[in-house]
Design a protein around this motif. Structure first.
Motif, mmCIF file in Angstrom:
data_model
loop_
_atom_site.group_PDB
_atom_site.id
_atom_site.type_symbol
_atom_site.label_atom_id
_atom_site.label_comp_id
_atom_site.label_asym_id
_atom_site.label_seq_id
_atom_site.Cartn_x
_atom_site.Cartn_y
_atom_site.Cartn_z
ATOM 1 N N TYR A 59 33.565 -24.357 26.216
ATOM 2 C CA TYR A 59 32.858 -24.068 27.465
ATOM 3 C C TYR A 59 33.021 -22.604 27.875
ATOM 4 O O TYR A 59 32.048 -21.912 28.163
ATOM 5 N N TRP A 60 34.276 -22.117 27.924
ATOM 6 C CA TRP A 60 34.495 -20.758 28.386
ATOM 7 C C TRP A 60 33.924 -19.728 27.417
ATOM 8 O O TRP A 60 33.431 -18.685 27.847
ATOM 9 N N THR A 61 33.967 -19.986 26.131
ATOM 10 C CA THR A 61 33.373 -19.070 25.156
ATOM 11 C C THR A 61 31.871 -18.959 25.397
ATOM 12 O O THR A 61 31.311 -17.859 25.446
ATOM 13 N N ARG A 62 31.224 -20.110 25.580
ATOM 14 C CA ARG A 62 29.769 -20.140 25.817
ATOM 15 C C ARG A 62 29.419 -19.481 27.160
ATOM 16 O O ARG A 62 28.494 -18.677 27.239
ATOM 17 N N SER A 63 30.171 -19.795 28.214
ATOM 18 C CA SER A 63 29.887 -19.245 29.544
ATOM 19 C C SER A 63 30.052 -17.728 29.574
ATOM 20 O O SER A 63 29.221 -17.021 30.147
ATOM 21 N N CYS A 64 31.100 -17.230 28.968
ATOM 22 C CA CYS A 64 31.318 -15.785 28.935
ATOM 23 C C CYS A 64 30.240 -15.091 28.095
ATOM 24 O O CYS A 64 29.724 -14.043 28.486
ATOM 25 N N ALA A 65 29.899 -15.680 26.966
ATOM 26 C CA ALA A 65 28.869 -15.085 26.101
ATOM 27 C C ALA A 65 27.542 -14.976 26.845
ATOM 28 O O ALA A 65 26.821 -13.977 26.688
ATOM 29 N N ALA A 66 27.225 -15.948 27.678
ATOM 30 C CA ALA A 66 25.973 -15.922 28.439
ATOM 31 C C ALA A 66 25.947 -14.743 29.417
ATOM 32 O O ALA A 66 24.876 -14.269 29.798
ATOM 33 N N ARG A 67 27.123 -14.256 29.817
ATOM 34 C CA ARG A 67 27.216 -13.099 30.713
ATOM 35 C C ARG A 67 27.472 -11.804 29.945
ATOM 36 O O ARG A 67 27.739 -10.764 30.541
ATOM 37 N N GLY A 68 27.452 -11.890 28.608
ATOM 38 C CA GLY A 68 27.697 -10.708 27.791
ATOM 39 C C GLY A 68 29.164 -10.320 27.723
ATOM 40 O O GLY A 68 29.484 -9.163 27.452
ATOM 41 N N GLU A 69 30.047 -11.278 27.972
ATOM 42 C CA GLU A 69 31.486 -11.018 27.956
ATOM 43 C C GLU A 69 32.135 -11.824 26.842
ATOM 44 O O GLU A 69 31.543 -12.722 26.285
ATOM 45 N N SER A 70 33.374 -11.490 26.529
ATOM 46 C CA SER A 70 34.145 -12.300 25.585
ATOM 47 C C SER A 70 35.233 -13.013 26.348
ATOM 48 O O SER A 70 35.784 -12.476 27.296
ATOM 49 N N TRP A 71 35.546 -14.205 25.878
ATOM 50 C CA TRP A 71 36.609 -14.990 26.494
ATOM 51 C C TRP A 71 37.871 -14.861 25.667
ATOM 52 O O TRP A 71 37.841 -14.811 24.445
ATOM 53 N N SER A 72 39.002 -14.813 26.358
ATOM 54 C CA SER A 72 40.307 -14.768 25.709
ATOM 55 C C SER A 72 41.190 -15.824 26.353
ATOM 56 O O SER A 72 41.176 -15.995 27.573
ATOM 57 N N GLN A 73 41.973 -16.510 25.554
ATOM 58 C CA GLN A 73 42.841 -17.535 26.121
ATOM 59 C C GLN A 73 43.996 -16.942 26.919
ATOM 60 O O GLN A 73 44.758 -17.665 27.548
ATOM 61 N N ASP A 74 44.101 -15.613 26.960
ATOM 62 C CA ASP A 74 45.116 -14.948 27.782
ATOM 63 C C ASP A 74 44.627 -14.687 29.206
ATOM 64 O O ASP A 74 45.418 -14.315 30.070
ATOM 65 N N GLN A 75 43.321 -14.869 29.454
ATOM 66 C CA GLN A 75 42.786 -14.652 30.797
ATOM 67 C C GLN A 75 43.319 -15.708 31.753
ATOM 68 O O GLN A 75 43.566 -16.848 31.358
#
Length: 95
Positions: A59-75
């Motif tokens: 979910y977070w990978t997809r949501s961040c990608a939709a905003r042009g961002e990358s997701w990290s499990q350290d966030q």
């Protein structure tokens, strides 16, 4: 940011309101800081931590990608516990 005691309307997949919830606990943590009890309490998938991590990572990978961002499990993430307060037939006991 949610606050303990605040109310939220949860909608179904079509955006229709279904329940009202009240936040009972909030904490900031990381993906790796989620424990098996929290994953089970969320009540999704097979209730395991492995399932929680797999689906939330997706979910977070997809949501961040939709905003042009990358997701990290350290966030940092907001971890919320809540009770259902409405409708009465779905409300948690004592609410």
């Amino acid at each position: 940011m949610p606050r303990v005691g605040s109310h939220w309307i949860a909608c179904d997949g079509r955006g229709r309101p279904r329940i009202v919830i009240r936040s009972t606990e909030l904490r900031i943590g990381t993906f790796d800081g989620v424990d098996p009890a929290y994953a089970a309490d969320e009540g999704e998938g097979d209730l395991s931590l492995e399932s929680w991590r797999r689906e939330h990572r997706r979910y977070w990978t997809r949501s961040c990608a939709a905003r042009g961002e990358s997701w990290s499990q350290d966030q940092e993430i907001v971890l919320e516990r809540f009770v259902v307060v409405w409708p009465p037939e779905h409300a948690d006991p004592g609410t």
